[in-house]
Design an enzyme around this catalytic site. Sequence first.
Site, PDB file in Angstrom:
ATOM      1  N   GLY A  41       0.861  -1.194   0.000  1.00  0.00           N
ATOM      2  CA  GLY A  41       0.000   0.000   0.000  1.00  0.00           C
ATOM      3  C   GLY A  41       0.892   1.237   0.000  1.00  0.00           C
ATOM      4  O   GLY A  41       0.522   2.300   0.495  1.00  0.00           O
ATOM      5  N   ILE A  98      -0.782   7.092   3.468  1.00  0.00           N
ATOM      6  CA  ILE A  98       0.176   6.703   4.522  1.00  0.00           C
ATOM      7  C   ILE A  98       1.444   6.149   3.869  1.00  0.00           C
ATOM      8  O   ILE A  98       2.558   6.467   4.279  1.00  0.00           O
ATOM      9  CB  ILE A  98      -0.430   5.610   5.442  1.00  0.00           C
ATOM     10  N   ASP A 127       2.358  -1.769  -4.354  1.00  0.00           N
ATOM     11  CA  ASP A 127       0.979  -1.258  -4.408  1.00  0.00           C
ATOM     12  C   ASP A 127       0.349  -1.790  -5.685  1.00  0.00           C
ATOM     13  O   ASP A 127       1.058  -2.316  -6.548  1.00  0.00           O
ATOM     14  CB  ASP A 127       0.973   0.289  -4.381  1.00  0.00           C
ATOM     15  N   ARG A 174     -14.741   2.923  11.625  1.00  0.00           N
ATOM     16  CA  ARG A 174     -13.684   2.083  11.037  1.00  0.00           C
ATOM     17  C   ARG A 174     -14.284   0.757  10.570  1.00  0.00           C
ATOM     18  O   ARG A 174     -13.856   0.192   9.569  1.00  0.00           O
ATOM     19  CB  ARG A 174     -12.562   1.852  12.054  1.00  0.00           C
ATOM     20  N   ASN A 201     -11.734  -3.734   3.139  1.00  0.00           N
ATOM     21  CA  ASN A 201     -10.364  -3.963   3.624  1.00  0.00           C
ATOM     22  C   ASN A 201     -10.118  -5.395   4.087  1.00  0.00           C
ATOM     23  O   ASN A 201      -8.985  -5.890   4.004  1.00  0.00           O
ATOM     24  CB  ASN A 201     -10.031  -2.973   4.747  1.00  0.00           C
ATOM     25  N   ILE A 217      -1.640  -1.994   9.710  1.00  0.00           N
ATOM     26  CA  ILE A 217      -2.165  -0.631   9.873  1.00  0.00           C
ATOM     27  C   ILE A 217      -3.597  -0.552   9.345  1.00  0.00           C
ATOM     28  O   ILE A 217      -4.424   0.209   9.858  1.00  0.00           O
ATOM     29  CB  ILE A 217      -1.244   0.382   9.138  1.00  0.00           C
ATOM     30  N   ASN A 231      -7.375  -0.611   8.526  1.00  0.00           N
ATOM     31  CA  ASN A 231      -8.542  -0.658   9.416  1.00  0.00           C
ATOM     32  C   ASN A 231      -9.652  -1.546   8.874  1.00  0.00           C
ATOM     33  O   ASN A 231      -9.734  -1.754   7.654  1.00  0.00           O
ATOM     34  CB  ASN A 231      -9.088   0.772   9.589  1.00  0.00           C
ATOM     35  N   ASP A 281      -2.354   6.055  18.550  1.00  0.00           N
ATOM     36  CA  ASP A 281      -3.115   6.379  19.766  1.00  0.00           C
ATOM     37  C   ASP A 281      -2.165   6.870  20.867  1.00  0.00           C
ATOM     38  O   ASP A 281      -2.486   7.791  21.626  1.00  0.00           O
ATOM     39  CB  ASP A 281      -3.894   5.149  20.235  1.00  0.00           C
ATOM     40  N   HIS A 323      -8.211  -0.430  18.651  1.00  0.00           N
ATOM     41  CA  HIS A 323      -7.996   0.802  17.883  1.00  0.00           C
ATOM     42  C   HIS A 323      -9.292   1.243  17.199  1.00  0.00           C
ATOM     43  O   HIS A 323      -9.408   1.215  15.971  1.00  0.00           O
ATOM     44  CB  HIS A 323      -6.868   0.610  16.853  1.00  0.00           C
TER      45      HIS A 323
HETATM   46  N1  LIG Z   1      -3.809   1.842  12.426  1.00  0.00           N
HETATM   47  C1  LIG Z   1      -3.968   3.154  12.404  1.00  0.00           C
HETATM   48  O1  LIG Z   1      -3.741   3.840  13.388  1.00  0.00           O
HETATM   49  C2  LIG Z   1      -4.388   3.836  11.125  1.00  0.00           C
HETATM   50  C3  LIG Z   1      -4.230   5.217  10.996  1.00  0.00           C
HETATM   51  C4  LIG Z   1      -4.607   5.828   9.813  1.00  0.00           C
HETATM   52  C5  LIG Z   1      -5.145   5.073   8.777  1.00  0.00           C
HETATM   53  N2  LIG Z   1      -5.298   3.733   8.925  1.00  0.00           N
HETATM   54  C6  LIG Z   1      -5.822   2.898   7.847  1.00  0.00           C
HETATM   55  O2  LIG Z   1      -4.810   2.709   6.854  1.00  0.00           O
HETATM   56  C7  LIG Z   1      -5.431   2.389   5.605  1.00  0.00           C
HETATM   57  C8  LIG Z   1      -4.802   3.211   4.478  1.00  0.00           C
HETATM   58  O3  LIG Z   1      -5.061   4.574   4.654  1.00  0.00           O
HETATM   59  P1  LIG Z   1      -4.529   5.652   3.580  1.00  0.00           P
HETATM   60  O4  LIG Z   1      -4.954   6.972   4.056  1.00  0.00           O
HETATM   61  O5  LIG Z   1      -3.104   5.405   3.265  1.00  0.00           O
HETATM   62  O6  LIG Z   1      -5.430   5.244   2.307  1.00  0.00           O
HETATM   63  P2  LIG Z   1      -5.127   5.547   0.766  1.00  0.00           P
HETATM   64  O7  LIG Z   1      -6.369   5.252   0.007  1.00  0.00           O
HETATM   65  O8  LIG Z   1      -4.517   6.889   0.606  1.00  0.00           O
HETATM   66  O9  LIG Z   1      -3.989   4.473   0.390  1.00  0.00           O
HETATM   67  C9  LIG Z   1      -4.262   3.115   0.393  1.00  0.00           C
HETATM   68  C10 LIG Z   1      -3.359   2.461  -0.639  1.00  0.00           C
HETATM   69  O10 LIG Z   1      -3.627   1.068  -0.609  1.00  0.00           O
HETATM   70  C11 LIG Z   1      -3.526   0.614  -1.942  1.00  0.00           C
HETATM   71  N3  LIG Z   1      -4.176  -0.680  -2.097  1.00  0.00           N
HETATM   72  C12 LIG Z   1      -5.479  -0.971  -2.234  1.00  0.00           C
HETATM   73  N4  LIG Z   1      -5.640  -2.302  -2.397  1.00  0.00           N
HETATM   74  C13 LIG Z   1      -4.402  -2.842  -2.349  1.00  0.00           C
HETATM   75  C14 LIG Z   1      -3.906  -4.160  -2.440  1.00  0.00           C
HETATM   76  N5  LIG Z   1      -4.710  -5.198  -2.636  1.00  0.00           N
HETATM   77  N6  LIG Z   1      -2.576  -4.337  -2.351  1.00  0.00           N
HETATM   78  C15 LIG Z   1      -1.743  -3.300  -2.144  1.00  0.00           C
HETATM   79  N7  LIG Z   1      -2.162  -2.038  -2.040  1.00  0.00           N
HETATM   80  C16 LIG Z   1      -3.474  -1.816  -2.152  1.00  0.00           C
HETATM   81  C17 LIG Z   1      -4.169   1.718  -2.789  1.00  0.00           C
HETATM   82  O11 LIG Z   1      -3.788   1.614  -4.138  1.00  0.00           O
HETATM   83  C18 LIG Z   1      -3.624   2.948  -2.080  1.00  0.00           C
HETATM   84  O12 LIG Z   1      -2.425   3.385  -2.666  1.00  0.00           O
HETATM   85  C19 LIG Z   1      -6.926   2.645   5.813  1.00  0.00           C
HETATM   86  O13 LIG Z   1      -7.572   1.421   6.037  1.00  0.00           O
HETATM   87  C20 LIG Z   1      -6.969   3.490   7.068  1.00  0.00           C
HETATM   88  O14 LIG Z   1      -8.189   3.386   7.752  1.00  0.00           O
HETATM   89  C21 LIG Z   1      -4.928   3.111  10.079  1.00  0.00           C
HETATM   90  O1  LIG Z   2      -9.598   7.262  12.092  1.00  0.00           O
HETATM   91  C1  LIG Z   2      -9.326   6.587  11.104  1.00  0.00           C
HETATM   92  O2  LIG Z   2     -10.174   6.122  10.351  1.00  0.00           O
HETATM   93  C2  LIG Z   2      -7.881   6.323  10.763  1.00  0.00           C
HETATM   94  C3  LIG Z   2      -7.058   5.860  11.911  1.00  0.00           C
HETATM   95  O3  LIG Z   2      -7.567   4.698  12.496  1.00  0.00           O
HETATM   96  C4  LIG Z   2      -6.812   6.912  12.949  1.00  0.00           C
HETATM   97  O4  LIG Z   2      -6.902   6.629  14.145  1.00  0.00           O
HETATM   98  O5  LIG Z   2      -6.484   8.047  12.560  1.00  0.00           O
END
Ligand SMILES: NC(=O)c1ccc[n+]([C@@H]2O[C@H](COP(=O)([O-])OP(=O)(O)OC[C@H]3O[C@@H](n4cnc5c(N)ncnc54)[C@H](O)[C@@H]3O)[C@@H](O)[C@H]2O)c1
Ligand SMILES: O=C(O)C[C@H](O)C(=O)O
Length: 341
Positions: free
Chosen positions: A36, A41, A62, A115, A122, A145, A147, A178, A205
């Site tokens: 990704g 991110i 990606d 989420r 996802n 990471i 969600n 967090d 989370h």
């Molecule tokens: N754990 C945490 O604290 C936390 C914090 C922020 C975001 N997130 C989660 O992280 C994820 C990504 O967020 P983002 O803002 O980067 O989203 P984004 O849409 O900007 O980027 C996601 C990327 O994943 C790629 N992707 C989609 N399917 C794929 C696959 N099968 N294989 C490889 N890559 C693939 C897309 O092409 C894209 O480039 C979301 O699910 C978001 O909720 C988690």
């Molecule tokens: O809030 C979200 O959907 C993204 C991530 O889990 C966060 O905590 O920022």
Amino acid sequence: MFRSALVRSSASAKQSLLRRSFSSGSVPERKVAILGAAGGIGQPLALLMKLNPLVSSLSLYDIANTPGVAADVGHINTRSQVVGYMGDDNLAKALEGADLVIIPAGVPRKPGMTRDDLFNINAGIVKNLCSAIAKYCPHALVNMISNPVNSTVPIAAEIFKKAGMYDEKKLFGVTTLDVVRAKTFYAGKANVPVAEVNVPVIGGHAGVTILPLFSQATPQANLSGDVLTALTKRTQDGGTEVVEAKAGKGSATLSMAYAGALFADACLKGLNGVPDVVECSYVQSTITELPFFASKVRLGKNGVEEVLDLGQLSDFEKEGLEALKPELKSSIEKGVKFANQ
Ligand SMILES: NC(=O)c1ccc[n+]([C@@H]2O[C@H](COP(=O)([O-])OP(=O)(O)OC[C@H]3O[C@@H](n4cnc5c(N)ncnc54)[C@H](O)[C@@H]3O)[C@@H](O)[C@H]2O)c1
Ligand SMILES: O=C(O)C[C@H](O)C(=O)O
């Protein structure tokens, strides 16, 4: 003045130690794969991992746009060699030999979504990527990471069990953001230097499953019950605060990349045998009745060395702990069911 001179001299001592370690060959080769990597991110995380001297090979995967990201990041004059891989056909090469796989692949929230609303898309993405990890780098540590983390980590565990290579010590839900938020918000209210602050965050989370333990925060501050309640709520709603501010353009990306890079660095240090590396993470756990739970974890050469117990909780935190269990339990069960259907 004296303090900053001290910080500078200890930083330069560390750098020369690191240089000596490189020249004596004692910093191991480490391949890190980001799945990704072209996303919101993924891109800043790729940048931060390129700056990490513990990484020797950086693999950026990606379904689209990785050649550009890899060419861009690859021009930075730091240790790691960068290769971009795009599309399913190249996933095997992206993963082969990886010591650490970081997964920020998947869709982010828009205002009004939870989420869990991301589950339908996802869960499938994570399932496929984890099947490939099981096949091509079964010994790698996995930092999840994507969600909803409360469910994607159990999905990964089930996929790994089916493949016969599950090692609970190697699977981590990344909850570092967090902790980063709790530290920032606490430092503001307690009026203490943020760099000195530590706050454990336990549970999961999402919303109320995120439980910061401000009673264990250091440096200690005498904050009122109302302030602690507000700090807890702001930490629980931190993600939503960013989603609303971005108004449809996604969720936290920059702070998440920072948090993801911190956690990945801690995992690499653990792998390299650095002692006493402790971070909060959502892992397989027996410290409550829930099979997955976030708490302080000691990291080592095999991943999780020890899941630390929760310590003393305030009455407010004890209530929060009981209140989060039903939601966390059902998110875990949803993930397990999905992976097995
Ligand atoms: N754990 C945490 O604290 C936390 C914090 C922020 C975001 N997130 C989660 O992280 C994820 C990504 O967020 P983002 O803002 O980067 O989203 P984004 O849409 O900007 O980027 C996601 C990327 O994943 C790629 N992707 C989609 N399917 C794929 C696959 N099968 N294989 C490889 N890559 C693939 C897309 O092409 C894209 O480039 C979301 O699910 C978001 O909720 C988690
Ligand atoms: O809030 C979200 O959907 C993204 C991530 O889990 C966060 O905590 O920022």
